[in-house]
Scaffold this motif. Structure first.
Motif, PDB file in Angstrom:
ATOM      1  N   MET A   3     -17.581   1.405  10.920  1.00 39.41           N
ATOM      2  CA  MET A   3     -17.773   0.389   9.894  1.00 39.41           C
ATOM      3  C   MET A   3     -18.848   0.865   8.933  1.00 39.41           C
ATOM      4  N   LYS A   4     -18.532   0.796   7.625  1.00 41.63           N
ATOM      5  CA  LYS A   4     -19.494   1.158   6.596  1.00 41.63           C
ATOM      6  C   LYS A   4     -19.526   0.041   5.563  1.00 41.63           C
ATOM      7  N   ARG A   5     -20.632  -0.061   4.868  1.00 49.55           N
ATOM      8  CA  ARG A   5     -20.779  -1.123   3.869  1.00 49.55           C
ATOM      9  C   ARG A   5     -19.845  -0.891   2.694  1.00 49.55           C
ATOM     10  N   ILE A   6     -19.089  -1.932   2.345  1.00 47.67           N
ATOM     11  CA  ILE A   6     -18.158  -1.895   1.216  1.00 47.67           C
ATOM     12  C   ILE A   6     -18.887  -2.409  -0.016  1.00 47.67           C
ATOM     13  N   THR A   7     -18.865  -1.635  -1.104  1.00 52.68           N
ATOM     14  CA  THR A   7     -19.497  -2.078  -2.347  1.00 52.68           C
ATOM     15  C   THR A   7     -18.475  -2.662  -3.315  1.00 52.68           C
ATOM     16  N   SER A   8     -17.219  -2.241  -3.208  1.00 54.96           N
ATOM     17  CA  SER A   8     -16.154  -2.823  -4.024  1.00 54.96           C
ATOM     18  C   SER A   8     -14.816  -2.525  -3.366  1.00 54.96           C
ATOM     19  N   TYR A   9     -13.796  -3.217  -3.836  1.00 54.47           N
ATOM     20  CA  TYR A   9     -12.463  -3.005  -3.278  1.00 54.47           C
ATOM     21  C   TYR A   9     -11.401  -3.300  -4.329  1.00 54.47           C
ATOM     22  N   GLN A  10     -10.227  -2.773  -4.112  1.00 49.94           N
ATOM     23  CA  GLN A  10      -9.040  -3.085  -4.896  1.00 49.94           C
ATOM     24  C   GLN A  10      -7.967  -3.517  -3.924  1.00 49.94           C
ATOM     25  N   ALA A  11      -7.177  -4.502  -4.331  1.00 51.42           N
ATOM     26  CA  ALA A  11      -6.082  -4.994  -3.500  1.00 51.42           C
ATOM     27  C   ALA A  11      -4.759  -4.739  -4.217  1.00 51.42           C
ATOM     28  N   LEU A  12      -3.766  -4.267  -3.491  1.00 52.46           N
ATOM     29  CA  LEU A  12      -2.432  -4.035  -4.051  1.00 52.46           C
ATOM     30  C   LEU A  12      -1.399  -4.683  -3.140  1.00 52.46           C
ATOM     31  N   TRP A  13      -0.649  -5.646  -3.677  1.00 55.73           N
ATOM     32  CA  TRP A  13       0.415  -6.315  -2.937  1.00 55.73           C
ATOM     33  C   TRP A  13       1.749  -5.834  -3.498  1.00 55.73           C
ATOM     34  N   ARG A  14       2.671  -5.426  -2.610  1.00 55.84           N
ATOM     35  CA  ARG A  14       4.001  -4.944  -3.013  1.00 55.84           C
ATOM     36  C   ARG A  14       5.044  -5.973  -2.553  1.00 55.84           C
ATOM     37  N   PRO A  15       5.457  -6.887  -3.434  1.00 56.29           N
ATOM     38  CA  PRO A  15       6.392  -7.932  -3.023  1.00 56.29           C
ATOM     39  C   PRO A  15       7.742  -7.394  -2.560  1.00 56.29           C
ATOM     40  N   GLN A  16       8.174  -6.271  -3.099  1.00 56.41           N
ATOM     41  CA  GLN A  16       9.459  -5.703  -2.692  1.00 56.41           C
ATOM     42  C   GLN A  16       9.465  -5.275  -1.225  1.00 56.41           C
ATOM     43  N   HIS A  21      -1.981  -3.257   0.656  1.00 57.21           N
ATOM     44  CA  HIS A  21      -3.096  -2.481   1.181  1.00 57.21           C
ATOM     45  C   HIS A  21      -4.299  -2.636   0.262  1.00 57.21           C
ATOM     46  N   PHE A  22      -5.426  -2.171   0.736  1.00 55.36           N
ATOM     47  CA  PHE A  22      -6.673  -2.230  -0.009  1.00 55.36           C
ATOM     48  C   PHE A  22      -7.228  -0.824  -0.170  1.00 55.36           C
ATOM     49  N   TRP A  23      -7.991  -0.651  -1.223  1.00 58.67           N
ATOM     50  CA  TRP A  23      -8.827   0.534  -1.394  1.00 58.67           C
ATOM     51  C   TRP A  23     -10.261   0.056  -1.251  1.00 58.67           C
ATOM     52  N   PHE A  24     -10.996   0.586  -0.277  1.00 53.20           N
ATOM     53  CA  PHE A  24     -12.405   0.261  -0.085  1.00 53.20           C
ATOM     54  C   PHE A  24     -13.243   1.360  -0.722  1.00 53.20           C
ATOM     55  N   PHE A  56     -18.755  -5.105   5.624  1.00 49.47           N
ATOM     56  CA  PHE A  56     -18.575  -3.789   6.211  1.00 49.47           C
ATOM     57  C   PHE A  56     -17.117  -3.642   6.578  1.00 49.47           C
ATOM     58  N   GLY A  57     -16.584  -2.434   6.500  1.00 49.07           N
ATOM     59  CA  GLY A  57     -15.175  -2.247   6.805  1.00 49.07           C
ATOM     60  C   GLY A  57     -14.859  -0.873   7.337  1.00 49.07           C
ATOM     61  N   ASP A  58     -13.656  -0.750   7.857  1.00 52.63           N
ATOM     62  CA  ASP A  58     -13.107   0.510   8.338  1.00 52.63           C
ATOM     63  C   ASP A  58     -11.683   0.609   7.806  1.00 52.63           C
ATOM     64  N   HIS A  59     -11.465   1.537   6.891  1.00 51.79           N
ATOM     65  CA  HIS A  59     -10.154   1.662   6.251  1.00 51.79           C
ATOM     66  C   HIS A  59      -9.063   2.111   7.215  1.00 51.79           C
ATOM     67  N   THR A  60      -9.421   2.800   8.291  1.00 51.28           N
ATOM     68  CA  THR A  60      -8.384   3.312   9.202  1.00 51.28           C
ATOM     69  C   THR A  60      -7.701   2.195   9.978  1.00 51.28           C
TER      70      THR A  60
END
Length: 79
Positions: A3-16, A21-24, A56-60
């Motif tokens: 777990m590491k501190r997240i300073t920003s994120y992007q969210a992408l939703w694929r309706p199809q 998923h997110f980018w941390f 805090f997050g873990d992308h894996t």
């Protein structure tokens, strides 16, 4: 799991695909993509990320944690 501190994120939703998923972006500038999430998990993660507290997050594993800053306020039976 790291777990590491997240300073920003992007969210992408694929309706199809009905997945998203997110980018941390972490405190050290590293930017990583999470695993794909279903609708319910995606919604829960968005709710957790929408806070003013340090995150805090873990992308894996797409795991996140919210951390409360210590305060000097002491009330109740344990004060």
């Amino acid at each position: 799991m790291e777990m590491k501190r997240i300073t920003s994120y992007q969210a992408l939703w694929r309706p199809q695909d009905n997945k998203g998923h997110f980018w941390f972006t972490y405190f050290d500038g590293e930017r990583d993509r999470t695993i794909d999430l279903d609708a319910e998990s995606f919604k829960i993660l968005l709710e957790i990320l929408n806070t003013d507290k340090p995150i805090f997050g873990d992308h894996t594993t797409a795991s996140v944690a919210v951390h409360s800053e210590p305060t000097e306020v002491k009330v109740g039976a344990w004060a």
